[in-house]
Scaffold this motif. Structure first.
Motif, mmCIF file in Angstrom:
data_model
loop_
_atom_site.group_PDB
_atom_site.id
_atom_site.type_symbol
_atom_site.label_atom_id
_atom_site.label_comp_id
_atom_site.label_asym_id
_atom_site.label_seq_id
_atom_site.Cartn_x
_atom_site.Cartn_y
_atom_site.Cartn_z
ATOM 1 N N LEU A 18 -13.614 11.241 9.278
ATOM 2 C CA LEU A 18 -14.310 10.960 8.017
ATOM 3 C C LEU A 18 -15.461 11.927 7.786
ATOM 4 C CD1 LEU A 18 -14.398 7.047 7.942
ATOM 5 C CD2 LEU A 18 -12.973 8.579 6.575
ATOM 6 N N PHE A 62 -11.585 4.115 6.776
ATOM 7 C CA PHE A 62 -12.811 3.335 6.974
ATOM 8 C C PHE A 62 -12.482 1.882 7.289
ATOM 9 C CE2 PHE A 62 -16.330 0.760 5.232
ATOM 10 C CZ PHE A 62 -17.364 1.227 6.038
ATOM 11 N N VAL A 63 -11.519 1.308 6.556
ATOM 12 C CA VAL A 63 -11.103 -0.070 6.833
ATOM 13 C C VAL A 63 -10.515 -0.167 8.241
ATOM 14 C CG1 VAL A 63 -9.475 -1.897 6.182
ATOM 15 C CG2 VAL A 63 -10.738 -0.665 4.413
ATOM 16 N N GLU A 109 0.826 -1.200 0.000
ATOM 17 C CA GLU A 109 0.000 0.000 0.000
ATOM 18 C C GLU A 109 0.870 1.263 0.000
ATOM 19 O OE1 GLU A 109 -3.765 -0.026 0.092
ATOM 20 O OE2 GLU A 109 -2.819 -1.713 -0.910
ATOM 21 N N LEU A 161 -10.756 5.755 2.387
ATOM 22 C CA LEU A 161 -11.131 4.342 2.338
ATOM 23 C C LEU A 161 -10.300 3.537 3.334
ATOM 24 C CD1 LEU A 161 -12.655 1.972 1.018
ATOM 25 C CD2 LEU A 161 -10.838 1.884 -0.707
ATOM 26 N N HIS A 162 -9.025 3.862 3.438
ATOM 27 C CA HIS A 162 -8.168 3.164 4.401
ATOM 28 C C HIS A 162 -8.570 3.481 5.844
ATOM 29 C CE1 HIS A 162 -5.695 2.295 0.916
ATOM 30 N NE2 HIS A 162 -4.936 1.522 1.659
ATOM 31 N N GLY A 180 -9.541 10.530 -1.126
ATOM 32 C CA GLY A 180 -10.577 9.503 -1.112
ATOM 33 C C GLY A 180 -10.006 8.124 -0.848
ATOM 34 N N PHE A 181 -8.853 7.813 -1.462
ATOM 35 C CA PHE A 181 -8.213 6.515 -1.246
ATOM 36 C C PHE A 181 -7.755 6.400 0.201
ATOM 37 C CE2 PHE A 181 -4.601 3.474 -2.151
ATOM 38 C CZ PHE A 181 -5.428 2.407 -2.457
ATOM 39 N N HIS A 182 -7.248 7.497 0.744
ATOM 40 C CA HIS A 182 -6.861 7.482 2.159
ATOM 41 C C HIS A 182 -8.092 7.324 3.049
ATOM 42 C CE1 HIS A 182 -6.155 9.445 6.086
ATOM 43 N NE2 HIS A 182 -5.027 8.761 6.026
#
Length: 202
Positions: free
Chosen positions: A113, A148-149, A36, A145-146, A141-143
């Motif tokens: 978020l 959120f995970v 990643e 998502l991380h 946005g990609f960050h």
């Protein structure tokens, strides 16, 4: 007698086997985070290339504000200390303390978020406005998502901790993995914040 002998062997080898399994899980997570990191590194390099290729950056009409992102950064970076308190608590066999700190971390992550979502709604430009906005939305946005995970991992830890004895001072790999992942998310955000916000203002 043979059965008792087999049970004795299983008893003496199972802790070592369990420790080896835990070590493999942590190494697997670190390998994943390394991949990643390379992906984010590609984003960073592309962004810096576009930044260096344009005299005006960001283009007019796609400026960023510092106040909300700075508050969000303080929240997210602070949450790294909070989640570490949870890891420290479980190593003292304090499951309740661990749960308290992980709940606070989850709240801080959710607030981050929500702050990012609010920023998206108030920016006044979208993903396809220009190359800067494209980079901005893709990277943040990609960050996001991380993050959120990471929240899901923390909530998973909290859910499993409901079972007596699931986590203890000697059995807490899941907690450590969630913490490692969360620190990774924070480090990536610090780099993003520097590139997308600080360097565009100064």
């Amino acid at each position: 007698m043979q059965q008792l002998h087999n049970m004795a062997i299983a008893t003496t080898t199972s802790p070592a086997h369990h420790e080896e399994h835990q070590d493999l899980r942590v190494k697997g997570l670190l390998a994943f985070l390394m991949s990643e990191s390379l992906m984010f590194g590609g984003f960073f390099a592309t962004y810096l290339f576009f930044k260096g290729s344009n005299e005006v950056w960001p283009p007019e009409g796609t400026e960023v504000e510092l106040l909300l992102p700075t508050i969000n950064t303080i929240i997210l970076v602070s949450s790294s200390f909070v989640i570490h308190f949870g890891d420290t608590a479980i190593k003292r066999n304090d499951v309740r303390g661990m749960r308290k700190w992980y709940i606070i971390t989850a709240i801080m992550g959710a607030v981050f978020l929500l702050g990012q979502a609010y920023e998206y709604m108030t920016l006044g430009y979208g993903l396809t406005t220009n190359i800067f906005s494209n980079c901005f939305y893709l990277m943040t946005g990609f960050h996001g998502l991380h993050v959120f995970v990471g929240l899901l991992l923390i909530l998973g830890v909290l859910w499993r901790s409901r079972r007596p004895g699931h986590y203890s001072a000697t059995k807490h790999t899941g907690i450590e993995m969630a913490e490692i992942y969360w620190h990774f998310v924070d480090i990536i955000w610090i780099i993003l914040f520097t590139l997308l916000y600080v360097l565009t203002k100064f």
